[in-house]
Design a protein around this motif. Structure first.
Motif, PDB file in Angstrom:
ATOM      1  N   GLU A   1      25.717  44.457 158.685  1.00 36.39           N
ATOM      2  CA  GLU A   1      24.315  44.688 159.026  1.00 36.39           C
ATOM      3  C   GLU A   1      23.935  46.146 158.828  1.00 36.39           C
ATOM      4  O   GLU A   1      24.672  47.064 159.214  1.00 36.39           O
ATOM      5  N   PHE A   2      22.765  46.355 158.212  1.00 37.60           N
ATOM      6  CA  PHE A   2      22.262  47.701 157.953  1.00 37.60           C
ATOM      7  C   PHE A   2      20.759  47.755 158.182  1.00 37.60           C
ATOM      8  O   PHE A   2      20.073  46.732 158.209  1.00 37.60           O
ATOM      9  N   GLY A   3      20.247  48.971 158.247  1.00 35.14           N
ATOM     10  CA  GLY A   3      18.809  49.185 158.323  1.00 35.14           C
ATOM     11  C   GLY A   3      18.164  49.116 156.955  1.00 35.14           C
ATOM     12  O   GLY A   3      18.837  49.085 155.915  1.00 35.14           O
ATOM     13  N   GLY A   4      16.849  49.128 156.925  1.00 29.58           N
ATOM     14  CA  GLY A   4      16.110  48.999 155.694  1.00 29.58           C
ATOM     15  C   GLY A   4      16.262  50.170 154.742  1.00 29.58           C
ATOM     16  O   GLY A   4      16.016  50.035 153.542  1.00 29.58           O
ATOM     17  N   ASP A   5      16.681  51.343 155.259  1.00 28.03           N
ATOM     18  CA  ASP A   5      16.832  52.503 154.388  1.00 28.03           C
ATOM     19  C   ASP A   5      17.910  52.269 153.333  1.00 28.03           C
ATOM     20  O   ASP A   5      17.755  52.677 152.179  1.00 28.03           O
TER      21      ASP A   5
ATOM     22  N   ARG B   1      18.795  49.337 152.128  1.00 28.12           N
ATOM     23  CA  ARG B   1      18.219  48.367 151.188  1.00 28.12           C
ATOM     24  C   ARG B   1      17.368  49.078 150.145  1.00 28.12           C
ATOM     25  O   ARG B   1      17.467  48.787 148.944  1.00 28.12           O
TER      26      ARG B   1
ATOM     27  N   THR C   1      17.535  40.086 159.243  1.00 28.56           N
ATOM     28  CA  THR C   1      17.980  39.635 160.555  1.00 28.56           C
ATOM     29  C   THR C   1      16.740  39.287 161.376  1.00 28.56           C
ATOM     30  O   THR C   1      15.619  39.337 160.886  1.00 28.56           O
TER      31      THR C   1
ATOM     32  N   SER D   1      15.712  41.077 163.716  1.00 24.35           N
ATOM     33  CA  SER D   1      15.055  42.360 164.006  1.00 24.35           C
ATOM     34  C   SER D   1      14.559  42.934 162.676  1.00 24.35           C
ATOM     35  O   SER D   1      14.226  42.211 161.755  1.00 24.35           O
ATOM     36  N   ASP D   2      14.530  44.234 162.561  1.00 21.59           N
ATOM     37  CA  ASP D   2      14.053  44.857 161.327  1.00 21.59           C
ATOM     38  C   ASP D   2      15.221  45.318 160.459  1.00 21.59           C
ATOM     39  O   ASP D   2      15.078  46.224 159.639  1.00 21.59           O
ATOM     40  N   ARG D   3      16.368  44.680 160.607  1.00 18.07           N
ATOM     41  CA  ARG D   3      17.551  45.054 159.859  1.00 18.07           C
ATOM     42  C   ARG D   3      17.903  43.969 158.838  1.00 18.07           C
ATOM     43  O   ARG D   3      17.203  42.953 158.726  1.00 18.07           O
TER      44      ARG D   3
ATOM     45  N   TYR E   1      21.296  41.867 156.615  1.00 21.15           N
ATOM     46  CA  TYR E   1      22.700  41.583 156.309  1.00 21.15           C
ATOM     47  C   TYR E   1      22.901  41.797 154.809  1.00 21.15           C
ATOM     48  O   TYR E   1      22.161  41.232 153.988  1.00 21.15           O
TER      49      TYR E   1
END
Length: 251
Positions: free
Chosen positions: A166-170, A172, A189, A191-193, A195
């Motif tokens: 799992e990571f944040g949008g940055d 991506r 996900t 939330s705002d994250r 996979y």
């Protein structure tokens, strides 16, 4: 118990193995086939584990060349056994008689060969190295030595799967800037994250480069606690020590 390891259909010409954590002498969080010497495991245990792995492959008198891995896109041409560890995340050789090793605990261990020219590469590819082009760098060095795209084949060994990465949008956005097709490898996900499918995008990178004989072993380091060490799983369990999985190929 002998070490448990996995092989690839594309590498059968070579003695090789993507090793599990089973069949070693280490204890505690390093149980049992820990290849890493950077933690607090006893050096004697790690030496024994590496020897067990070599013996399992019939390489009793060999010495494994490991890198000082730094999550880079640096790939080193290796033609003799180095005096000290190379600071790199990939090795390429066209010389017989060497044994190349990769250390991982969620990142991808990638082994590539050209069985015609006998050129071999061993790569440690986490998200940083993948984003910054370590696959392209490795292929460029192999081709400069005489490898042909149509002959190159290999395997992506045990690595963390999308369901647990799992990571944040940055992150991506960074991948989309580098690889326009990357969006399909990020699943939102609740939330705002996101996979991230690291091995999936790596297969695409190979395909875009004209390399199609790549096997993904589909063994998740995070999900299979009894089989593999996982940095991310150890963090989630609040463990301050973790072992390293080893992957080996003999030229």
């Amino acid at each position: 118990m002998s070490p448990l390891y996995y092989t690839s259909k594309w590498l059968q010409q070579y003695k090789h193995g993507f090793f599990s954590r089973q069949g070693g002498s280490s204890t505690g969080n390093f149980r049992s086939l820990n290849f890493g010497i950077s933690g607090n495991d006893r050096k004697n245990n790690v030496d024994n584990n590496r020897r067990f792995a070599l013996e399992a492959l019939g390489l009793n008198d060999a010495h494994i060349i490991f890198m000082k891995q730094v999550h880079s896109n640096h790939v080193q041409l290796v033609q003799t056994r180095p005096v000290k560890p190379l600071e790199a995340d990939g090795m390429v050789t066209d010389k017989p008689g060497l044994v190349l090793g990769i250390l991982t605990a969620d990142c991808q261990p990638i082994i590539l060969t050209d069985p015609v020219t006998k050129i071999v590469a061993a790569v440690h590819a986490g998200w940083k190295g993948t984003l910054n082009g370590i696959i392209h760098t490795t292929l460029s060095i192999m081709i400069s030595l005489g490898a042909a795209k149509e002959n190159i084949r290999g395997a992506i060994g045990p690595a963390i799967s999308q369901d647990h990465y799992e990571f944040g949008g940055d992150l991506r956005e960074k991948f989309i800037q580098r690889y326009p097709y990357a969006n399909q490898y990020f699943r939102p996900t609740q939330s705002d994250r996101f996979y991230f499918d690291l091995t999936g995008i790596t297969l695409n990178i190979f395909a875009e480069a004209g390399i199609h004989k790549i096997e993904r072993l589909d063994l998740c380091t995070y999900a299979n606690e009894g089989l593999f060490f996982s940095y991310r799983r150890s963090c989630h369990h609040h463990e301050n020590q973790f072992g390293l999985n080893g992957s080996i190929i003999a030229t």
